[in-house]
Design an enzyme around this catalytic site. Structure first.
Site, mmCIF file in Angstrom:
data_model
loop_
_atom_site.group_PDB
_atom_site.id
_atom_site.type_symbol
_atom_site.label_atom_id
_atom_site.label_comp_id
_atom_site.label_asym_id
_atom_site.label_seq_id
_atom_site.Cartn_x
_atom_site.Cartn_y
_atom_site.Cartn_z
ATOM 1 N N TYR A 5 -9.787 -4.045 3.910
ATOM 2 C CA TYR A 5 -10.437 -4.192 5.220
ATOM 3 C C TYR A 5 -11.954 -4.207 5.080
ATOM 4 C CZ TYR A 5 -6.385 -3.488 8.292
ATOM 5 O OH TYR A 5 -5.218 -3.616 8.987
ATOM 6 N N LYS A 28 1.330 -0.749 -5.079
ATOM 7 C CA LYS A 28 1.884 -1.939 -5.730
ATOM 8 C C LYS A 28 1.360 -1.924 -7.158
ATOM 9 C CE LYS A 28 4.194 -5.843 -5.627
ATOM 10 N NZ LYS A 28 5.668 -5.896 -5.494
ATOM 11 N N ASP A 81 6.886 -2.929 -1.313
ATOM 12 C CA ASP A 81 8.010 -3.781 -0.882
ATOM 13 C C ASP A 81 9.277 -2.947 -0.745
ATOM 14 O OD1 ASP A 81 7.831 -3.456 -3.650
ATOM 15 O OD2 ASP A 81 8.485 -5.483 -4.140
ATOM 16 N N ASP A 95 -1.138 -0.060 7.656
ATOM 17 C CA ASP A 95 -1.162 -0.876 8.880
ATOM 18 C C ASP A 95 0.204 -1.524 9.080
ATOM 19 O OD1 ASP A 95 -2.292 -2.292 11.106
ATOM 20 O OD2 ASP A 95 -2.362 -4.071 9.819
ATOM 21 N N ASP A 154 3.578 -0.184 11.842
ATOM 22 C CA ASP A 154 4.188 -1.002 12.905
ATOM 23 C C ASP A 154 5.698 -1.081 12.702
ATOM 24 O OD1 ASP A 154 1.691 -1.622 14.029
ATOM 25 O OD2 ASP A 154 2.297 -3.699 14.440
HETATM 26 C C1 IPM Z 1 -4.184 -0.865 13.949
HETATM 27 C C2 IPM Z 1 -4.623 -2.253 14.290
HETATM 28 C C3 IPM Z 1 -6.015 -2.480 13.709
HETATM 29 C C4 IPM Z 1 -5.899 -2.331 12.209
HETATM 30 C C5 IPM Z 1 -6.663 -3.816 14.089
HETATM 31 C C6 IPM Z 1 -6.767 -3.967 15.601
HETATM 32 C C7 IPM Z 1 -8.014 -3.965 13.459
HETATM 33 O O1 IPM Z 1 -3.696 -3.175 13.835
HETATM 34 O O2 IPM Z 1 -4.881 0.094 14.336
HETATM 35 O O3 IPM Z 1 -3.157 -0.722 13.283
HETATM 36 O O4 IPM Z 1 -5.490 -3.259 11.525
HETATM 37 O O5 IPM Z 1 -6.213 -1.246 11.718
HETATM 38 MG MG MG Z 2 -1.938 -2.300 13.087
#
Ligand code: IPM
Ligand code: MG
Length: 358
Positions: A142, A191, A223, A247, A251
């Site tokens: 990032y 990884k 993975d 990240d 999710d």
């Molecule tokens: C999160 C989001 C952020 C990230 C984006 C909006 C920059 O996806 O907080 O997980 O990737 O960290």
């Molecule tokens: Mg995110």
């Protein structure tokens, strides 16, 4: 006591869910005798529209002046065409950097009342799960060198994944400390079979582990981790990850709980301040419709009470109110289960508020 909370509602459903969280904070303040003062800052698209940039210096100064930042969400199609430094996402990345928030805590918990809402088969859910992603938040790909250039096949773009020993050590220490307060297991995700940065990650994590003999460490390739969280989420306690891997995995894990709208996060620095935000994004299709799930934002306020203000009883009172609300079958429309009553964002917040007691 009086506390100063900086709110950063942002875009899409951000303002609605932040308002819900603020009402819950006010309610807990009323019940326990605290005063929360709020100062709102513009972030993301809202800031671009108002000031031309996603995050101003004055917003950063304000963010630093409070006890904590309660963040909504940023982003939306109106700002998708902007160049990278002007995109709404820069607001959250910039705030994380400005506050030195390198520790990202993302709990993934299966609410017993929502078991049926999980897309995972009942037998795989087993006894449920209660895990914590500890994601490194201010390093890695990032924030590494990035750019465009002429390459072997013509124009190309690159983003460099880079970790220093220092950055890995400090996030690993946090993960192990946290594990000591939980089930004492850390799975470090990397990884290392391919990436040099992951080999450094693994070596430093092992060094840190030596200082925590009571915590069991194992390593998992990313993975495999993506597969294991679905195959057997109950096996995890603390998952230690880099910025990018965390990240993605967070999710994925959120979906196992039944809805991404349920999950909070805390982004912490070495001091007491932090940024607290639901992990769902701005969900532009739901914006302004009073349909978004406020629970991710409300539980983010809970984490704020715990980590920045040290108000654990108050935090517990909200958690119990959320649990009781879900147990009683109240929810928003994003959660799929039979026989539940669907409410709007604001209504659900009111129902939770009414259940907060000392
Ligand atoms: C999160 C989001 C952020 C990230 C984006 C909006 C920059 O996806 O907080 O997980 O990737 O960290
Ligand atoms: Mg995110």
């Amino acid at each position: 006591m009086t506390y100063k909370i900086i709110t950063a509602p942002g875009d899409g459903v951000g303002p609605e869910v932040t308002a819900a969280a603020v009402r819950v904070l006010d309610r807990v303040g009323e019940v326990f005798g605290h005063q929360f003062q709020y100062e709102e800052i513009l972030v993301g698209g809202a800031s671009i529209d108002g000031t031309g940039v996603p995050l101003t210096e004055s917003a950063i100064t304000a963010a630093r002046s409070g006890d904590a930042v309660l963040f909504g969400a940023v982003g939306g199609s109106a700002w998708d065409q902007l160049t990278p430094p002007l995109r709404p996402e820069k607001a959250i990345l910039g705030l994380r950097q400005a506050l030195g928030a390198y520790i990202n805590l993302r709990p993934g918990i299966l609410f017993p009342a929502l078991r049926e809402a999980s897309p995972i088969k009942d037998e795989l859910l087993g006894r449920g799960f209660d895990l914590m992603v500890v994601r490194e938040l201010t390093g890695g790909i990032y924030f590494g060198e990035k750019g465009t250039r002429d390459g072997k096949y013509g124009p190309e773009a690159y983003d460099v994944e880079v970790y220093s020993e220092f950055e890995v050590r400090r996030i690993a220490q946090k993960a192990f400390q946290l594990a000591q307060t939980r089930r004492k297991k850390v799975v470090s995700v990397d990884k290392a079979n391919v990436l040099e940065s992951s080999r450094l990650w693994r070596r430093i994590v092992e060094e840190v582990a030596a200082d925590f003999p009571d915590v069991e460490l194992s390593h998992m390739y990313v993975d495999n981790a993506a597969m294991q969280v679905i195959r057997d989420p109950g096996q995890f306690d603390v998952l230690l990850t880099s910025n990018l891997f965390g990240d993605i995995l967070s999710d994925e894990i959120s979906m196992l709980t039944g809805s991404i709208g349920l999950l909070p996060s805390a982004s912490l620095s070495s001091g007491t301040t932090g940024i607290y935000e639901p992990i769902h994004g701005s969900a532009p299709d739901l914006a302004g419709l009073d349909k978004a799930n406020p629970i991710g934002a409300i539980l983010s306020a809970v984490m704020l009470l715990e980590h920045s203000l040290g108000l654990t009883r108050e935090a517990q009172a909200i958690r119990q109110a959320v649990d009781a609300t879900l147990e009683a079958g109240h929810q928003t429309g994003d959660i799929h289960r039979s026989g539940a009553t669907i409410h709007g964002t604001s209504d659900l917040a009111s129902i939770i508020c009414r259940r907060i007691t000392n």
